[in-house]
Design an enzyme around this catalytic site. Structure first.
Site, PDB file in Angstrom:
ATOM      1  N   CYS A 184       0.824  -1.211   0.000  1.00  0.00           N
ATOM      2  CA  CYS A 184       0.000   0.000   0.000  1.00  0.00           C
ATOM      3  C   CYS A 184       0.862   1.267   0.000  1.00  0.00           C
ATOM      4  O   CYS A 184       0.669   2.161  -0.836  1.00  0.00           O
ATOM      5  CB  CYS A 184      -0.952  -0.019   1.184  1.00  0.00           C
ATOM      6  SG  CYS A 184      -0.186  -0.520   2.741  1.00  0.00           S
TER       7      CYS A 184
HETATM    8  N1  NAP Z   1      -4.417  -4.201   5.042  1.00  0.00           N
HETATM    9  C1  NAP Z   1      -3.881  -3.506   4.055  1.00  0.00           C
HETATM   10  O1  NAP Z   1      -4.060  -2.284   3.956  1.00  0.00           O
HETATM   11  C2  NAP Z   1      -3.023  -4.176   3.027  1.00  0.00           C
HETATM   12  C3  NAP Z   1      -2.582  -3.432   1.917  1.00  0.00           C
HETATM   13  C4  NAP Z   1      -1.769  -4.054   0.963  1.00  0.00           C
HETATM   14  C5  NAP Z   1      -1.388  -5.378   1.130  1.00  0.00           C
HETATM   15  N2  NAP Z   1      -1.798  -6.052   2.236  1.00  0.00           N
HETATM   16  C6  NAP Z   1      -1.334  -7.436   2.375  1.00  0.00           C
HETATM   17  O2  NAP Z   1      -2.435  -8.308   2.103  1.00  0.00           O
HETATM   18  C7  NAP Z   1      -2.335  -9.475   2.918  1.00  0.00           C
HETATM   19  C8  NAP Z   1      -3.634  -9.577   3.739  1.00  0.00           C
HETATM   20  O3  NAP Z   1      -3.750  -8.395   4.525  1.00  0.00           O
HETATM   21  P1  NAP Z   1      -4.967  -8.127   5.512  1.00  0.00           P
HETATM   22  O4  NAP Z   1      -4.798  -6.755   5.999  1.00  0.00           O
HETATM   23  O5  NAP Z   1      -6.225  -8.551   4.856  1.00  0.00           O
HETATM   24  O6  NAP Z   1      -4.602  -9.142   6.695  1.00  0.00           O
HETATM   25  P2  NAP Z   1      -5.591  -9.763   7.790  1.00  0.00           P
HETATM   26  O7  NAP Z   1      -6.747  -8.854   8.014  1.00  0.00           O
HETATM   27  O8  NAP Z   1      -4.709 -10.124   8.939  1.00  0.00           O
HETATM   28  O9  NAP Z   1      -6.122 -11.095   7.088  1.00  0.00           O
HETATM   29  C9  NAP Z   1      -5.301 -12.225   6.847  1.00  0.00           C
HETATM   30  C10 NAP Z   1      -6.140 -13.348   6.295  1.00  0.00           C
HETATM   31  O10 NAP Z   1      -5.309 -14.494   6.099  1.00  0.00           O
HETATM   32  C11 NAP Z   1      -5.878 -15.609   6.796  1.00  0.00           C
HETATM   33  N3  NAP Z   1      -4.790 -16.497   7.221  1.00  0.00           N
HETATM   34  C12 NAP Z   1      -3.783 -16.233   8.077  1.00  0.00           C
HETATM   35  N4  NAP Z   1      -2.964 -17.298   8.154  1.00  0.00           N
HETATM   36  C13 NAP Z   1      -3.485 -18.268   7.363  1.00  0.00           C
HETATM   37  C14 NAP Z   1      -3.126 -19.599   7.020  1.00  0.00           C
HETATM   38  N5  NAP Z   1      -2.033 -20.174   7.535  1.00  0.00           N
HETATM   39  N6  NAP Z   1      -3.910 -20.289   6.162  1.00  0.00           N
HETATM   40  C15 NAP Z   1      -5.022 -19.718   5.635  1.00  0.00           C
HETATM   41  N7  NAP Z   1      -5.431 -18.473   5.915  1.00  0.00           N
HETATM   42  C16 NAP Z   1      -4.663 -17.758   6.762  1.00  0.00           C
HETATM   43  C17 NAP Z   1      -6.629 -14.996   7.958  1.00  0.00           C
HETATM   44  O11 NAP Z   1      -7.598 -15.910   8.431  1.00  0.00           O
HETATM   45  P3  NAP Z   1      -8.253 -15.690   9.885  1.00  0.00           P
HETATM   46  O12 NAP Z   1      -8.789 -14.290   9.922  1.00  0.00           O
HETATM   47  O13 NAP Z   1      -9.336 -16.696   9.941  1.00  0.00           O
HETATM   48  O14 NAP Z   1      -7.115 -15.893  10.849  1.00  0.00           O
HETATM   49  C18 NAP Z   1      -7.258 -13.807   7.241  1.00  0.00           C
HETATM   50  O15 NAP Z   1      -8.343 -14.229   6.454  1.00  0.00           O
HETATM   51  C19 NAP Z   1      -1.098  -9.274   3.812  1.00  0.00           C
HETATM   52  O16 NAP Z   1       0.006  -9.928   3.260  1.00  0.00           O
HETATM   53  C20 NAP Z   1      -0.882  -7.769   3.787  1.00  0.00           C
HETATM   54  O17 NAP Z   1       0.457  -7.403   3.992  1.00  0.00           O
HETATM   55  C21 NAP Z   1      -2.631  -5.512   3.169  1.00  0.00           C
END
Ligand code: NAP
Length: 352
Positions: A162
């Site tokens: 981001c």
């Molecule tokens: N948030 C942002 O603004 C943003 C921007 C750009 C990129 N990203 C990237 O996008 C990715 C997701 O970000 P997010 O903010 O959505 O994170 P998040 O809210 O922490 O969500 C992570 C997701 O991954 C799942 N997960 C975690 N470990 C897992 C495993 N071993 N097997 C299967 N599912 C698993 C979690 O499931 P549970 O919830 O059931 O644990 C949840 O659905 C990250 O790599 C982050 O760096 C995020």
């Protein structure tokens, strides 16, 4: 409105899965893809105790999506999907992507696992060994404004971070025009708390309201990503100084970037024209008029990146301010923009 009941009969639709469907980025992906006329969501998974309807997890999807979200089962995902979004923490994506790619599926990874080409840099900033060097080589950095042609043919997209999306879009036109000193780039970045992911937010909930703080000062993992991409457009290796902060807001990123004019004696051209020419064909980059600067309220909930520019020739300084929604142009919106490019949909499909 599309209702999903398996078996799916719509033959011409693209079947798409989301791993990490319960996270912030996963939730946004579902919302965007439900509006997409060429896509069916056919698989949802996450690290979940027991299978649950996604509409029980997110009530906004009630009567819109009847899929069950369960633990990821790679064979089932392969059976049901043409393309899979990995909205997972780093390290988890590179455990899953190889099998999907091996089965001929396309993958858009929102984590950092395929962004940094130098695995030593990945290992230094993410404190873990890279386990999929073979696919890292072929991954295309999914910033449409710079890599559209490569994205079109890609099997594996490394969706940008981001902060890097705003910083790179804000700085590249100046590098291409060879106007700035590449050793003096200072990025002061502020992000809504959703940038940290749902789990991290739950841990820090009490800290967030009525607060603002800097973190990972000049050691944040997005810094080498920004350096890697900017260096491709500069004569030398770029090394930015990067200070991120957390805002007491759910979403939105605003980056104030301070740059030094390379040769203060040279007459600088009209930078707003320069940026407008650079991004003239871009559906999601807005260059503001002179004296206007981005505000989060104008980009949150959209896939736009807004950029405002101020130059002070006397001081030899340029200030670029870029703003975007970290969950849309900084994550899920950009990811769907990449899907649209890969499959020949109009680029703005489901995004406006
Ligand atoms: N948030 C942002 O603004 C943003 C921007 C750009 C990129 N990203 C990237 O996008 C990715 C997701 O970000 P997010 O903010 O959505 O994170 P998040 O809210 O922490 O969500 C992570 C997701 O991954 C799942 N997960 C975690 N470990 C897992 C495993 N071993 N097997 C299967 N599912 C698993 C979690 O499931 P549970 O919830 O059931 O644990 C949840 O659905 C990250 O790599 C982050 O760096 C995020």
């Amino acid at each position: 409105m599309k209702f999903h009941k398996l078996p799916i009969t719509e033959k011409n639709m693209l079947n798409v899965g989301i791993v990490g469907a319960t996270g912030y980025a996963g939730e946004e992906l579902i919302a965007i893809l439900l509006r997409h006329p060429g896509v069916l969501i056919t698989s949802l998974s996450a690290q979940i105790d027991k299978p649950r309807k996604i509409s029980e997890i997110f009530s906004q999807f009630k009567n819109k999506l009847n899929l069950i979200c369960a633990l990821p089962d790679k064979s089932e995902i392969i059976l049901k999907c043409d393309l899979v979004f990995l909205a997972l923490p780093h390290t988890v994506s590179m455990e899953i992507a190889p099998k999907l790619l091996g089965a001929g599926k396309k993958v858009i990874d929102l984590s950092a696992d395929y962004r940094l080409k130098d695995t030593k840099v990945y290992e230094r900033f993410y404190k873990t060994r890279h386990k999929d060097k073979a696919h890292l080589r072929e991954a295309v950095y999914g910033l449409p404004e710079l890599y559209r042609v490569k994205i079109k043919k890609a099997r594996l997209i490394a969706n940008p971070g981001c902060y890097p999306t705003g910083a790179i879009l804000g700085i590249v036109p100046l590098l291409v025009a060879n106007i700035i000193d590449v050793d003096s780039i200072f990025i002061d970045a502020k992000s809504g708390f959703s940038g940290a992911g749902r789990e991290a937010v739950a841990r820090q909930e009490k800290e967030i309201l009525n607060n603002l703080w800097a973190y990972k000062v000049n050691i944040h993992q997005h810094m080498p990503e920004i350096d890697q991409e900017l260096s491709k457009f500069a004569d030398g290796k770029v090394s930015v100084t990067f200070v991120p902060h957390i805002l007491p807001l759910k979403r939105g990123i605003l980056e104030t970037i301070y740059l030094k004019i390379q040769n203060p004696k040279s007459k600088i051209q009209n930078l707003i024209d320069l940026y407008r020419k650079f991004y003239k064909k871009e559906p999601f980059v807005r260059i503001l008029d002179e004296g206007s600067f981005p505000q989060l309220k104008n980009v949150v909930g959209t896939n736009f990146c807004e950029i405002g520019i101020h130059a002070d020739a006397k001081k030899g300084v340029i200030i670029v301010i870029a703003a975007l929604d970290n969950l849309l142009k900084g994550a899920s919106g950009e990811a769907v923009q990449n899907l649209n490019i890969m499959y020949g949909f109009p680029e703005y499909t489901a995004l406006v």
